[in-house]
Enzyme design. Structure first.
Site, PDB file in Angstrom:
ATOM      1  N   GLY A 146      66.912  12.526  29.672  1.00 57.79           N
ATOM      2  CA  GLY A 146      67.890  13.156  30.557  1.00 57.79           C
ATOM      3  C   GLY A 146      67.176  14.060  31.537  1.00 57.79           C
ATOM      4  N   GLN A 163      79.268  25.559  33.884  1.00 56.30           N
ATOM      5  CA  GLN A 163      80.102  24.385  33.625  1.00 56.30           C
ATOM      6  C   GLN A 163      81.561  24.663  33.984  1.00 56.30           C
ATOM      7  OE1 GLN A 163      78.864  24.152  29.523  1.00 56.30           O
ATOM      8  NE2 GLN A 163      77.497  22.427  29.904  1.00 56.30           N
ATOM      9  N   CYS A 171      79.639  19.743  25.665  1.00 60.24           N
ATOM     10  CA  CYS A 171      79.259  19.184  24.366  1.00 60.24           C
ATOM     11  C   CYS A 171      79.992  19.876  23.220  1.00 60.24           C
ATOM     12  CB  CYS A 171      77.747  19.291  24.162  1.00 60.24           C
ATOM     13  SG  CYS A 171      77.102  20.969  24.224  1.00 60.24           S
ATOM     14  N   ASN A 172      80.467  21.077  23.445  1.00 58.27           N
ATOM     15  CA  ASN A 172      81.088  21.825  22.351  1.00 58.27           C
ATOM     16  C   ASN A 172      82.592  22.033  22.509  1.00 58.27           C
ATOM     17  OD1 ASN A 172      78.850  22.223  20.690  1.00 58.27           O
ATOM     18  ND2 ASN A 172      78.128  23.923  21.944  1.00 58.27           N
ATOM     19  N   ARG A 173      83.170  21.582  23.631  1.00 63.59           N
ATOM     20  CA  ARG A 173      84.602  21.812  23.808  1.00 63.59           C
ATOM     21  C   ARG A 173      85.185  20.874  24.859  1.00 63.59           C
ATOM     22  NH1 ARG A 173      85.794  26.843  23.986  1.00 63.59           N
ATOM     23  NH2 ARG A 173      83.706  27.498  23.373  1.00 63.59           N
ATOM     24  N   ILE A 228      68.206  19.838  29.455  1.00 62.92           N
ATOM     25  CA  ILE A 228      66.860  19.294  29.315  1.00 62.92           C
ATOM     26  C   ILE A 228      65.841  20.149  30.083  1.00 62.92           C
ATOM     27  CG2 ILE A 228      65.382  17.352  29.958  1.00 62.92           C
ATOM     28  CD1 ILE A 228      67.026  16.907  27.430  1.00 62.92           C
ATOM     29  N   SER A 276      81.075  30.504  22.227  1.00 62.19           N
ATOM     30  CA  SER A 276      80.138  29.385  22.163  1.00 62.19           C
ATOM     31  C   SER A 276      79.518  29.248  20.778  1.00 62.19           C
ATOM     32  CB  SER A 276      79.018  29.580  23.194  1.00 62.19           C
ATOM     33  OG  SER A 276      79.534  29.579  24.509  1.00 62.19           O
ATOM     34  N   PRO A 333      74.199  30.807  28.254  1.00 64.47           N
ATOM     35  CA  PRO A 333      74.523  30.984  29.675  1.00 64.47           C
ATOM     36  C   PRO A 333      75.092  29.770  30.388  1.00 64.47           C
ATOM     37  CG  PRO A 333      72.169  30.635  29.420  1.00 64.47           C
ATOM     38  CD  PRO A 333      72.748  30.649  28.030  1.00 64.47           C
ATOM     39  N   GLN A 334      74.927  28.574  29.839  1.00 69.01           N
ATOM     40  CA  GLN A 334      75.291  27.375  30.591  1.00 69.01           C
ATOM     41  C   GLN A 334      76.794  27.221  30.788  1.00 69.01           C
ATOM     42  OE1 GLN A 334      72.343  24.877  28.083  1.00 69.01           O
ATOM     43  NE2 GLN A 334      72.878  23.606  29.818  1.00 69.01           N
TER      44      GLN A 334
END
Length: 429
Positions: free
Chosen positions: A194, A125, A50-52, A199, A114, A120-121
């Site tokens: 989701g 990913q 979602c951010n990159r 989520i 981030s 941590p996600q």
């Protein structure tokens, strides 16, 4: 080593652009194969969150070209794949080359790059992205070594610093935001759209706040029921969203849908049926799950992923201190990576040397056997064999050392003396 990364992230591009260059999961495999077919590319990994969105590439040393040309080639491919203008994309992109690719990847994997420091996600990913490329046999060599080194450093950062000590993530930030808008979360009903990792984290944090009820809506009912069951909630299908919104005080959405799931009209109808009781909607998805026009509706408060960074509280202060320690670990990781890379280069050279020596040995041994089969004198054949192997092994080094000496390159002679432990006086100045 010829590595490059081209990307956009939350610091360089707004969500409107990020969602246009995000890779739909179903298209990643095709994108990887396309990128692997670019000139001189030997490996590729695509990280899209979602951010990159980042495209990591390995190049053949002898055909890599200059960094600017590689960057432009990657931009043009990325723009064409997503139907964008390369010039438009260039304004919001960044590039890294060789060692800086490795350092950048280590920072990203450790959560230092981030939106939410230390989240941590991202490590999971990146691991998933690398695993897919490896499964497709599209990554190896220095590029694979770079990812493995980044995973090792990220693990050390997590275990040796307080970067993950406090529960700060986009999911946690969403819950923090909800706590600021509703004074008593225990009276609020929550709708989660989701069933992915984000989520689940949001559900966990909300359950800790003892919200009044949790409903999980997902495209697959079994997944919704499984996740909701962990927190005493209910599962539902996405087709039920219009009705579910009426009962929800807080909505948190994060799916892989390429089109909005919740539109302005749907929210307007829900707000009317709620008798204008306020509803908070937090959209953590890229591309967005909720139409931005929802912001225009009175009593509906929509926050997107780019708003999340503004609601992180002081619990992140300890992570900033840990980030300094993490930078030291990354420096050490870079030194280790470069040392291992040099060591592997030495192994490759030694292998070539051994192969050449074995070829000489085999050729001379075959000739000696033929001479013996013809009745040659055994001691003479052995003497000739030993002399021939010795002469052929030292022929090329001898020629090059003489040439180096005539050119004043005494460092090659000194290196030879060190390599072969030759005693005696050093070459004259």
């Amino acid at each position: 080593m010829e590595l490059a990364v081209t990307g956009v992230n939350h610091s360089t591009a707004d969500i409107a652009l990020r969602e246009r260059v995000a890779f739909e999961p179903a298209r990643v495999t095709g994108a990887l194969r396309q990128a692997a077919g670019l000139p001189a590319v030997t490996g590729v990994v695509i990280v899209s969150t979602c951010n990159r969105t980042e495209v990591y590439l390995g190049f053949a040393d002898e055909h890599a070209g200059d960094g600017a040309a590689r960057h432009r080639m990657t931009l043009e491919w990325l723009a064409e794949f997503h139907g964008l203008s390369a010039d438009e994309l260039a304004k919001s992109s960044y590039r890294r080359e060789d060692g800086e690719v490795v350092r950048h990847l280590m920072k990203v994997a450790a959560g230092l790059d981030s939106m939410v420091l230390g989240e941590p996600q991202i490590l999971g990913q990146i691991k998933s992205a690398f695993a897919l490329s490896r499964e497709l046999k599209l990554v190896g060599g220095a590029l694979a070594q770079a990812f493995e080194a980044a995973f090792s450093v990220a693990k050390e950062v997590r275990s040796e610093t307080a970067i993950g000590a406090s529960p700060v993530s986009v999911a946690y930030a969403a819950v923090t935001l909800a706590g600021r808008i509703f004074s008593d979360l225990s009276q609020q009903r929550v709708l989660l759209v989701g069933a992915g990792r984000t989520i689940e984290l949001a559900a966990r944090h909300l359950a800790e706040k003892q919200v009044r009820g949790i409903t999980v809506a997902n495209r697959t009912l079994d997944n919704a029921l499984q996740l909701a069951g962990k927190f005493g909630g209910q599962g539902a299908l996405l087709s039920e969203l219009p009705e579910l919104l009426v009962a929800a005080d807080i909505v948190v959405s994060s799916t892989n849908s390429q089109l909005p799931l919740i539109g302005k009209g749907m929210v307007e109808r829900a707000v009317r049926q709620r008798r204008h009781r306020p509803i908070l909607l937090v959209d953590l998805a890229v591309p967005r799950d909720i139409e931005v026009e929802v912001r225009e509706i009175p009593d509906a408060y929509l926050y997107g992923i780019d708003d999340i960074g503004n609601v992180i509280d002081d619990s992140i202060a300890s992570r900033r201190e840990a980030a300094t320690e993490a930078e030291t670990i990354i420096d050490q990781g870079m030194e280790k990576f470069q040392a291992e890379l040099r060591s592997r280069n030495a192994v490759a050279t030694l292998r070539r040397l051994r192969d050449k020596a074995d070829a000489i040995r085999q050729a001379e041994l075959d000739q000696a056997r033929r001479q013996l089969e013809k009745g040659g004198d055994a001691p003479a054949v052995l003497e000739s064999l030993a002399r021939a192997i010795t002469n052929k092994l030292i022929h090329s080094p001898s020629v090059r050392m003489k040439r180096a000496s005539s050119q004043g390159r005494d460092e090659l002679l000194l290196a030879t003396r060190e390599l072969f432990e030759l005693e005696g006086d050093a070459p004259p100045d």
